[in-house]
Design an enzyme around this catalytic site. Structure first.
Site, PDB file in Angstrom:
ATOM      1  N   LYS A 158       8.888  45.206 103.212  1.00 14.69           N
ATOM      2  CA  LYS A 158       9.572  44.397 102.194  1.00 14.69           C
ATOM      3  C   LYS A 158       8.809  43.093 102.087  1.00 14.69           C
ATOM      4  O   LYS A 158       8.214  42.634 103.055  1.00 14.69           O
ATOM      5  CB  LYS A 158      11.010  44.095 102.631  1.00 14.69           C
ATOM      6  N   ASP A 168      12.518  44.135  93.328  1.00 14.09           N
ATOM      7  CA  ASP A 168      13.807  43.882  93.974  1.00 14.09           C
ATOM      8  C   ASP A 168      14.404  42.698  93.195  1.00 14.09           C
ATOM      9  O   ASP A 168      14.025  42.494  92.031  1.00 14.09           O
ATOM     10  CB  ASP A 168      13.617  43.563  95.473  1.00 14.09           C
TER      11      ASP A 168
HETATM   12  P1  NDP Z   1      18.157  41.849  89.835  1.00 12.77           P
HETATM   13  O1  NDP Z   1      17.388  40.616  90.051  1.00 12.77           O
HETATM   14  O2  NDP Z   1      17.818  42.736  88.698  1.00 12.77           O
HETATM   15  O3  NDP Z   1      19.712  41.510  89.702  1.00 12.77           O
HETATM   16  C1  NDP Z   1      20.399  40.841  90.704  1.00 12.77           C
HETATM   17  C2  NDP Z   1      21.803  40.546  90.231  1.00 12.77           C
HETATM   18  O4  NDP Z   1      22.574  40.057  91.323  1.00 12.77           O
HETATM   19  C3  NDP Z   1      21.859  39.455  89.171  1.00 12.77           C
HETATM   20  O5  NDP Z   1      22.960  39.665  88.334  1.00 12.77           O
HETATM   21  C4  NDP Z   1      22.026  38.197  90.014  1.00 12.77           C
HETATM   22  O6  NDP Z   1      22.609  37.092  89.318  1.00 12.77           O
HETATM   23  C5  NDP Z   1      22.940  38.694  91.111  1.00 12.77           C
HETATM   24  N1  NDP Z   1      22.691  37.929  92.337  1.00 12.77           N
HETATM   25  C6  NDP Z   1      21.515  37.804  92.998  1.00 12.77           C
HETATM   26  N2  NDP Z   1      21.638  37.001  94.069  1.00 12.77           N
HETATM   27  C7  NDP Z   1      22.913  36.635  94.083  1.00 12.77           C
HETATM   28  C8  NDP Z   1      23.667  35.804  94.944  1.00 12.77           C
HETATM   29  N3  NDP Z   1      23.106  35.199  96.013  1.00 12.77           N
HETATM   30  N4  NDP Z   1      24.994  35.640  94.656  1.00 12.77           N
HETATM   31  C9  NDP Z   1      25.545  36.248  93.579  1.00 12.77           C
HETATM   32  N5  NDP Z   1      24.883  37.036  92.716  1.00 12.77           N
HETATM   33  C10 NDP Z   1      23.588  37.225  92.976  1.00 12.77           C
HETATM   34  O7  NDP Z   1      18.078  42.642  91.219  1.00 12.77           O
HETATM   35  P2  NDP Z   1      18.338  44.190  91.502  1.00 12.77           P
HETATM   36  O8  NDP Z   1      19.399  44.707  90.617  1.00 12.77           O
HETATM   37  O9  NDP Z   1      17.027  44.848  91.555  1.00 12.77           O
HETATM   38  O10 NDP Z   1      18.871  44.144  93.011  1.00 12.77           O
HETATM   39  C11 NDP Z   1      20.252  44.006  93.326  1.00 12.77           C
HETATM   40  C12 NDP Z   1      20.505  44.485  94.749  1.00 12.77           C
HETATM   41  O11 NDP Z   1      20.117  45.865  94.863  1.00 12.77           O
HETATM   42  C13 NDP Z   1      19.726  43.763  95.845  1.00 12.77           C
HETATM   43  O12 NDP Z   1      20.496  43.756  97.018  1.00 12.77           O
HETATM   44  C14 NDP Z   1      18.499  44.667  96.055  1.00 12.77           C
HETATM   45  O13 NDP Z   1      17.930  44.478  97.314  1.00 12.77           O
HETATM   46  C15 NDP Z   1      19.174  46.019  95.922  1.00 12.77           C
HETATM   47  N6  NDP Z   1      18.302  47.152  95.601  1.00 12.77           N
HETATM   48  C16 NDP Z   1      17.473  47.123  94.528  1.00 12.77           C
HETATM   49  C17 NDP Z   1      16.693  48.224  94.220  1.00 12.77           C
HETATM   50  C18 NDP Z   1      15.851  48.271  93.003  1.00 12.77           C
HETATM   51  O14 NDP Z   1      15.286  49.344  92.737  1.00 12.77           O
HETATM   52  N7  NDP Z   1      15.735  47.216  92.222  1.00 12.77           N
HETATM   53  C19 NDP Z   1      16.689  49.424  95.090  1.00 12.77           C
HETATM   54  C20 NDP Z   1      17.662  49.379  96.155  1.00 12.77           C
HETATM   55  C21 NDP Z   1      18.419  48.271  96.397  1.00 12.77           C
HETATM   56  P3  NDP Z   1      21.671  35.876  88.821  1.00 12.77           P
HETATM   57  O15 NDP Z   1      20.842  36.458  87.721  1.00 12.77           O
HETATM   58  O16 NDP Z   1      22.634  34.848  88.388  1.00 12.77           O
HETATM   59  O17 NDP Z   1      20.861  35.453  90.013  1.00 12.77           O
HETATM   60  O1  2IT Z   2      15.596  48.038  98.375  1.00 14.32           O
HETATM   61  C1  2IT Z   2      14.902  48.911  97.812  1.00 14.32           C
HETATM   62  O2  2IT Z   2      14.954  50.104  98.168  1.00 14.32           O
HETATM   63  C2  2IT Z   2      14.038  48.507  96.705  1.00 14.32           C
HETATM   64  N1  2IT Z   2      14.035  47.345  96.340  1.00 14.32           N
HETATM   65  C3  2IT Z   2      13.146  49.514  96.054  1.00 14.32           C
HETATM   66  C4  2IT Z   2      11.917  49.758  96.869  1.00 14.32           C
HETATM   67  C5  2IT Z   2      10.863  50.595  96.212  1.00 14.32           C
HETATM   68  O3  2IT Z   2       9.778  50.657  96.806  1.00 14.32           O
HETATM   69  O4  2IT Z   2      11.088  51.184  95.154  1.00 14.32           O
END
Ligand code: NDP
Ligand code: 2IT
Length: 460
Positions: A140, A180
């Protein structure tokens, strides 16, 4: 090694002592890393029955080894804003484990990023990636850079500077980053462009989550959110239930949330609310996903804008209060520790039947204990959100083969992966004496795959 005449209780005690000793060691070595300690605590609590049954893992020091990253790269990222002012951020890449394949995992840009958060995310990735059954190790990365309010050029300059340093440590067979929080296809595009410029070639497989127009897999954008809903669907099915007619609350409004909302709606649920870090919106007739997508994916606006277009909806400026909305299914898809014990108790009091962790570690250990106590269906992050990285691994395969699968093909493979993960979690939970406990099942099933590879590869 198994000692002669050792009783079941002796083995159990030895396993407990081992887990306790290694946890104490980790606390001593990482005293200030609360998220990392939380993630290790959860795993350790699940693994006691494994060490009781397989003392060879103790002899091989698997727990000491699996909790220490192979390598952590920390670096300076200097960049210039549109006014010519110089800024410095800190970059990280935690290369945690490569026993199953190249390091694989996302990159997060968020001001909260620090060593503890990077390490917990990379650590969880070990088990998640193993669960997918694909040949990927775990890593990561990220930076404490805050993309909010930055121009497109500033994002480009920062990202180029970030990858200029990181480029020497990554590669299609070494370490393959993806997105992420704060990193989507635009940032991946800038990273990929800069990486190729530095290497003087075109190495498609060095990043995943690329725009499908430029080498990305169709279906990757949707994969994490869809995968989370597919996983929850399996849990519901086992209980004789389904998404149809259910009321769902989803936190966040980013990549994972948007596509979790979309799939839940496609399966007949009504999604009542979603959020960003500023607050949440509640629309009792069900939120309008097209508006959310336009506000967030196209216009880069705050979720509060939603109510201007939907006067029947309400906005509340406390994102954590979203869990006070009565719902059947809660999908935390924003960030770590967003559901604490109090929020969990409120969800239970309001009759929640299932939780699906779309985000990484969104529930505190105390919240998880509440759900366990009430026998709430619980899809743990390592399993429930593994669909994103699973399709990333499919993107690596497509890049290697220089071909593209259709979106239908990718989605079918994703559904198969999620079903297989669900089954491995159930089977492991059953085999190790905790039937139905998917937290233990996910931790154990993921661990066994990596531990066996670590034994086979010898001491490192
Ligand atoms: P994005 O940046 O696309 O979206 C994040 C969302 O969460 C936004 O709406 C953001 O609001 C909100 N957010 C972020 N930080 C905070 C905080 N500290 N408090 C409240 N709201 C918060 O990220 P992703 O959708 O990609 O990721 C979301 C979660 O999913 C994370 O935990 C990530 O690690 C996990 N994840 C992501 C994957 C992926 O493929 N992208 C795969 C597996 C897990 P704002 O815009 O206001 O900051
Ligand atoms: O938390 C996660 O699994 C991710 N942010 C996606 C990782 C990836 O390599 O697609």
């Amino acid at each position: 090694m198994t000692k002669l005449n050792e009783t079941h209780n002796d083995r159990k005690k030895r396993a407990n002592d081992y887990v306790h000793e290694v946890y104490e060691l980790i606390k001593k070595r990482n005293p200030d890393e609360k998220e990392f300690l939380q993630a290790t605590r959860e795993i350790f609590d699940s693994l006691r029955p494994v060490f009781s049954k397989h003392p060879d893992y103790i002899a091989n020091g698997i727990l000491e080894r699996i909790t220490e990253p192979e390598r952590i790269i920390i670096f300076r990222v200097a960049w210039e804003d549109d006014q010519g002012k110089v800024h410095v951020n800190r970059g990280f890449r935690v290369q945690f484990n490569s026993d199953l394949g190249p390091y694989k995992g996302g990159i997060r840009f968020h001001p909260s990023v620090n060593s503890s958060i990077m390490k917990f995310l990379a650590f969880e990735q070990i088990f998640k990636n193993a669960l997918t059954g694909q040949p990927i190790g775990a890593g990561k990365g990220g930076s404490d850079f805050d993309p909010k309010g930055k121009s497109d050029r500033e994002i480009m300059r920062f990202t180029q500077s970030f990858i200029t340093e990181l480029s020497r440590y990554i590669g299609p067979d070494t370490d393959v980053p993806a997105g992420d929080i704060g990193v989507g296809k635009r940032e991946i595009g800038y990273m990929f462009g800069q990486y190729n410029r530095l290497k003087g070639g075109y190495e498609a497989g060095v990043f995943t989550g690329k725009d499908p127009k430029h080498g990305g897999s169709l279906g990757r954008k949707e994969a994490t959110g869809y995968g989370t809903v597919y996983f929850v669907e399996e849990m519901l099915k086992e209980a004789g239930l389904s998404f149809a007619g259910k009321k769902v609350v989803v936190s966040g409004s980013g990549n994972v949330s948007t596509y979790a909302i979309e799939k839940a709606m496609q399966l007949g649920a009504t999604v009542l609310a979603c959020s960003d870090s500023g607050g949440y919106i509640y629309d009792e007739d069900g939120i309008d996903l097209d508006t959310i997508k336009r506000l967030k994916e196209v216009e880069n606006k705050r979720i509060s804008e939603y109510v201007k277009e939907h006067p029947g909806a309400k906005y509340y400026d406390d994102c954590s209060a979203i869990w006070s909305i009565p719902c059947d299914i809660a999908l935390p898809c924003a960030t770590q520790n967003e559901i604490d014990e109090i929020a969990a108790r409120i969800l239970i009091a309001n009759g929640v039947i299932a939780i699906g962790e779309g985000a990484n570690m969104p529930c505190t250990l105390e919240a998880m204990a509440v759900f366990h106590e009430h026998k709430t269906l619980f899809g743990p992050a390592k399993a429930a959100n593994a669909g994103g990285v699973a399709v990333s691994a499919m993107e690596m395969s497509q890049n290697s083969m220089r071909l593209s699968w259709t979106v239908e093909e990718v989605d079918e493979r994703l559904q198969t992966v999620m079903k297989n993960i669900y089954t491995s979690c159930l089977d492991a939970a059953e085999e190790y004496g905790h039937p139905g406990n998917l937290v233990m099942g996910a931790n154990i099933a993921g661990f066994l795959k990596v531990a066996d590879a670590m034994v086979a590869h010898g001491l490192s």
